[in-house]
Design an enzyme around this catalytic site. Structure first.
Site, PDB file in Angstrom:
ATOM      1  CE  LYS A  23      -1.693   1.557   4.134  1.00 46.47           C
ATOM      2  NZ  LYS A  23      -1.416   2.864   4.315  1.00 46.47           N
ATOM      3  CG  ASN A  24       2.314   2.565   3.496  1.00 48.89           C
ATOM      4  OD1 ASN A  24       0.988   3.023   3.251  1.00 48.89           O
ATOM      5  ND2 ASN A  24       2.669   2.263   4.761  1.00 48.89           N
TER       6      ASN A  24
ATOM      7  CB  CYS B 140      -5.272   9.983  11.005  1.00 50.83           C
ATOM      8  SG  CYS B 140      -3.817   9.169  11.515  1.00 50.83           S
TER       9      CYS B 140
ATOM     10  NE  ARG C 112       0.436  10.259   9.967  1.00 49.89           N
ATOM     11  CZ  ARG C 112      -0.434   9.365   9.626  1.00 49.89           C
ATOM     12  NH1 ARG C 112      -1.515   8.842   9.992  1.00 49.89           N
ATOM     13  NH2 ARG C 112       0.229   8.888   8.247  1.00 49.89           N
TER      14      ARG C 112
ATOM     15  CG  LEU D 198       9.273  17.606   8.803  1.00 52.39           C
ATOM     16  CD1 LEU D 198       9.686  16.326   9.208  1.00 52.39           C
ATOM     17  CD2 LEU D 198      10.184  18.663   9.101  1.00 52.39           C
TER      18      LEU D 198
ATOM     19  CG  ASP E  98       3.214   1.155   9.249  1.00 50.12           C
ATOM     20  OD1 ASP E  98       3.521   1.763   8.019  1.00 50.12           O
ATOM     21  OD2 ASP E  98       2.925   2.321  10.364  1.00 50.12           O
TER      22      ASP E  98
ATOM     23  CB  ILE F 114       7.224   6.445  14.621  1.00 49.29           C
ATOM     24  CG1 ILE F 114       8.327   5.588  14.552  1.00 49.29           C
ATOM     25  CG2 ILE F 114       6.788   7.394  13.474  1.00 49.29           C
ATOM     26  CD1 ILE F 114       9.468   6.433  14.147  1.00 49.29           C
TER      27      ILE F 114
ATOM     28  NE  ARG G 203      -7.002   4.028   5.386  1.00 51.94           N
ATOM     29  CZ  ARG G 203      -5.983   4.360   6.255  1.00 51.94           C
ATOM     30  NH1 ARG G 203      -6.327   4.411   7.614  1.00 51.94           N
ATOM     31  NH2 ARG G 203      -4.760   4.632   5.975  1.00 51.94           N
TER      32      ARG G 203
HETATM   33  C1  EPZ Z   1       3.965   6.694   6.244  1.00 50.55           C
HETATM   34  O1  EPZ Z   1       3.365   7.801   6.979  1.00 50.55           O
HETATM   35  C2  EPZ Z   1       3.165   5.808   6.113  1.00 50.55           C
HETATM   36  N1  EPZ Z   1       2.186   5.961   5.383  1.00 50.55           N
HETATM   37  C3  EPZ Z   1       2.696   5.318   7.552  1.00 50.55           C
HETATM   38  O2  EPZ Z   1       1.973   4.011   7.510  1.00 50.55           O
HETATM   39  C4  EPZ Z   1       3.739   4.907   8.500  1.00 50.55           C
HETATM   40  O3  EPZ Z   1       3.504   4.688   9.741  1.00 50.55           O
HETATM   41  C5  EPZ Z   1       4.871   6.204   8.640  1.00 50.55           C
HETATM   42  O4  EPZ Z   1       5.243   6.428   7.153  1.00 50.55           O
HETATM   43  C6  EPZ Z   1       6.112   5.880   9.210  1.00 50.55           C
HETATM   44  O5  EPZ Z   1       6.633   4.721   8.799  1.00 50.55           O
HETATM   45  C7  EPZ Z   1       2.242   5.972   4.132  1.00 50.55           C
HETATM   46  O6  EPZ Z   1       3.279   5.594   3.426  1.00 50.55           O
HETATM   47  C8  EPZ Z   1       0.860   6.095   3.206  1.00 50.55           C
HETATM   48  P1  EPZ Z   1       6.257  10.247   8.601  1.00 50.55           P
HETATM   49  P2  EPZ Z   1       3.794   9.421   6.933  1.00 50.55           P
HETATM   50  O7  EPZ Z   1       6.071  11.398   7.778  1.00 50.55           O
HETATM   51  O8  EPZ Z   1       4.683   9.676   5.914  1.00 50.55           O
HETATM   52  C9  EPZ Z   1       6.221  13.558  12.069  1.00 50.55           C
HETATM   53  C10 EPZ Z   1       0.133   2.680   7.697  1.00 50.55           C
HETATM   54  O9  EPZ Z   1      -0.344   1.990   8.752  1.00 50.55           O
HETATM   55  N2  EPZ Z   1       6.042  14.251  10.933  1.00 50.55           N
HETATM   56  O10 EPZ Z   1       7.409   9.367   8.509  1.00 50.55           O
HETATM   57  O11 EPZ Z   1       2.810  10.358   7.369  1.00 50.55           O
HETATM   58  C11 EPZ Z   1       4.840  12.548  12.291  1.00 50.55           C
HETATM   59  O12 EPZ Z   1       3.863  13.321  13.138  1.00 50.55           O
HETATM   60  C12 EPZ Z   1       0.798   4.111   7.866  1.00 50.55           C
HETATM   61  O13 EPZ Z   1       0.441   2.057   6.727  1.00 50.55           O
HETATM   62  C13 EPZ Z   1       6.328  15.747  11.268  1.00 50.55           C
HETATM   63  O14 EPZ Z   1       6.373  15.980  12.644  1.00 50.55           O
HETATM   64  O15 EPZ Z   1       4.840   9.172   8.270  1.00 50.55           O
HETATM   65  C14 EPZ Z   1       5.375  11.325  12.708  1.00 50.55           C
HETATM   66  O16 EPZ Z   1       5.524  11.639  14.151  1.00 50.55           O
HETATM   67  C15 EPZ Z   1       0.354   4.777   9.142  1.00 50.55           C
HETATM   68  N3  EPZ Z   1       6.007  16.622  10.213  1.00 50.55           N
HETATM   69  C16 EPZ Z   1       6.652  10.907  12.430  1.00 50.55           C
HETATM   70  O17 EPZ Z   1       7.227  12.424  11.644  1.00 50.55           O
HETATM   71  C17 EPZ Z   1       6.024  16.256   8.942  1.00 50.55           C
HETATM   72  O18 EPZ Z   1       6.030  17.317   8.156  1.00 50.55           O
HETATM   73  C18 EPZ Z   1       6.643  10.074  11.135  1.00 50.55           C
HETATM   74  O19 EPZ Z   1       5.759  10.657  10.032  1.00 50.55           O
HETATM   75  C19 EPZ Z   1       5.768  14.925   8.634  1.00 50.55           C
HETATM   76  C20 EPZ Z   1       5.859  13.848   9.647  1.00 50.55           C
END
Ligand code: EPZ
Length: 427
Positions: free
Chosen positions: A22-23, A116, A121, A125, A306, A328, A398
């Site tokens: 999915k990701n 969510c 979220r 960045l 995840d 995370i 999903r």
């Molecule tokens: C991706 O989400 C995945 N989703 C998530 O999978 C996964 O848990 C996550 O990466 C971490 O591996 C998809 O790929 C669609 P991040 P993403 O940006 O990109 C903080 C699932 O279950 N952050 O790496 O949203 C954020 O709050 C889903 O399949 C900021 O602070 O994850 C979090 O604490 C859930 N500012 C941490 O970084 C930003 O601009 C990691 O977020 C972006 C993120």
């Protein structure tokens, strides 16, 4: 509304294939917007998030055609620059379209993706990255507007956290910017490498994906291509958890063992025997799992957040107490209360979960709170004696393609029941 009905307490055994990731599929489908011609994405899972992504592509003007696990996107008339709030709310990871729409049309308007079930979220960045590439950004009345009328320019960008989504948006936008972008402290997840492989097959010049520093040399244009998405490592690990907690023995085919790295060590720590060959993995569980002293979720190649929930579910019946720290996301334990209804003994203190292993779980009615929390309920329901009924399963669908069919191939007794009341917004 639909439900899963599980008759638990039986060992899982057998073998099956695992769905596409999915990701990986989500950012790649967003990136098809940059191509001059059609792209066909193979091994694309049939899940609700892909359905939502397809709706967004069509809203932006793309033509799409789904044939089984093949999804073809023709972006030739995709002049749309806005994703409406309804579609953003349907899938918060729609923010992954930010870089692609901005790079293609010079402007983009999104409603601010809310938080969510697992956390706030933020997307600071992502926006900082677009700003570094030359975009002007306005945030007002719950909307974000980015514009780059003269096009994007390559830049040096260092992420303060290796955000997966921000890394993907920057790589996508920079692939057709003028000049070269060097992205430091980039996320290293396998899905990032898969996105870079897709873009390079379209004519992009990206090197270093999957390592800490990615160099993207902007090109004038990208052509359509055919690309097969990698296998879903989280779905694979979820099914391994189900086999482990039921004392089972299974084989998963067409997977990439290297992507399961840190998870394999945890399965071995619990006493499971793991054997990997080029594209498959076998797991043979002991009668009862050992507990694991401490697990900490980390960015790849660390233990993935995840799979946290399915692993917690697996450890509820282990011999001894396990501790897991979620580093995370700030709120990724909402499912724990539902596991307690199945007889698990769990305590949560901030980001730490303490799992006191019990001899047995018992079936109950439980409600899904989020995607991976729902997967945890399936794992625990398979281990529980008696009948477990899981409601609100749209969260699970999903990200998991027909889990009842896959688990059925692994000898589980699980049925998907349509209860008739259609309260699921996505159905
Ligand atoms: C991706 O989400 C995945 N989703 C998530 O999978 C996964 O848990 C996550 O990466 C971490 O591996 C998809 O790929 C669609 P991040 P993403 O940006 O990109 C903080 C699932 O279950 N952050 O790496 O949203 C954020 O709050 C889903 O399949 C900021 O602070 O994850 C979090 O604490 C859930 N500012 C941490 O970084 C930003 O601009 C990691 O977020 C972006 C993120």
């Amino acid at each position: 509304m639909s439900e899963y009905v599980i008759e638990g307490g039986h060992r899982l055994f057998g073998e099956c294939d695992v769905q596409g990731a999915k990701n990986s599929a989500l950012p790649i489908l967003a990136a098809t917007l940059l191509c001059n011609g059609k792209s066909t994405i193979k091994n694309c899972p049939e899940i609700l998030d892909i359905r939502a992504t397809t709706k967004i592509l069509e809203f932006l003007g793309c033509r799409t055609e789904r044939k089984g696990h093949f999804l073809t996107v023709d972006p030739s008339s995709a002049d749309g620059c806005e994703i409406p709030e309804t579609l953003m709310r349907e899938m918060r990871s729609s923010v992954i379209f930010l870089g692609a729409i901005l790079a293609r049309n010079g402007k983009v308007r999104l409603s601010t993706p809310g938080g969510c079930e697992i956390g706030l979220r933020p997307i600071d960045l992502h926006l900082d990255g677009m700003r570094r590439l030359g975009a002007e950004i306005k945030e007002e009345f719950g909307h974000i507007e980015c514009s780059a009328p003269e096009g994007l320019k390559g830049a040096n960008i260092t992420l303060s956290f290796p955000s997966v989504g921000a890394t993907e948006n920057i790589i996508i936008a920079a692939s057709v910017a003028k000049g070269t972008t060097t992205l430091r402290n980039a996320a290293c997840e396998p899905e990032i490498s898969d996105l870079a492989d897709f873009l390079n097959s379209c004519g992009a010049r990206i090197s270093g994906a999957g390592q800490g520093t990615v160099v993207i040399e902007g090109v004038k244009s990208l052509n359509g291509t055919t690309h097969s998405v990698i296998t879903d490592r989280i779905a694979a690990a979820t099914y391994l958890c189900a086999a482990a907690v039921t004392g089972g023995e299974i084989k998963l085919n067409n997977i990439i063992p290297a992507h399961l790295g840190p998870m394999i060590e945890i399965f071995e720590d619990t006493g499971c025997k793991i054997r990997t060959e080029s594209n498959n993995i076998r797991l043979k569980a002991p009668e009862r799992l050992r507990s694991v002293k401490l697990i900490r979720t980390m960015p790849y190649p660390g233990f993935p957040t995840d799979i946290q929930a399915p692993v917690v579910a697996m450890l509820t019946k282990a011999d001894g107490t396990s501790v897991l720290i979620e580093t995370i996301f700030e709120n990724r334990y909402k499912y724990i209360g539902e596991l307690v209804r199945l007889g698990a003994r769990l305590r949560v203190d901030g980001r730490m979960a303490v799992i006191e292993g019990v001899e047995r779980l018992h079936g109950a009615r439980v409600r899904t709170t989020d995607l991976r929390g729902g997967a945890a309920l399936i794992v625990a329901g398979l281990a529980a004696q008696g009948t477990t009924v899981i409601s609100e399963i749209r969260h699970i669908e999903r990200g998991y393609e027909a889990p009842e069919k896959i688990l059925g191939m692994l000898s589980a007794n699980i049925k998907r029941i349509d209860t008739g009341e259609n309260t699921d917004e996505q159905e």
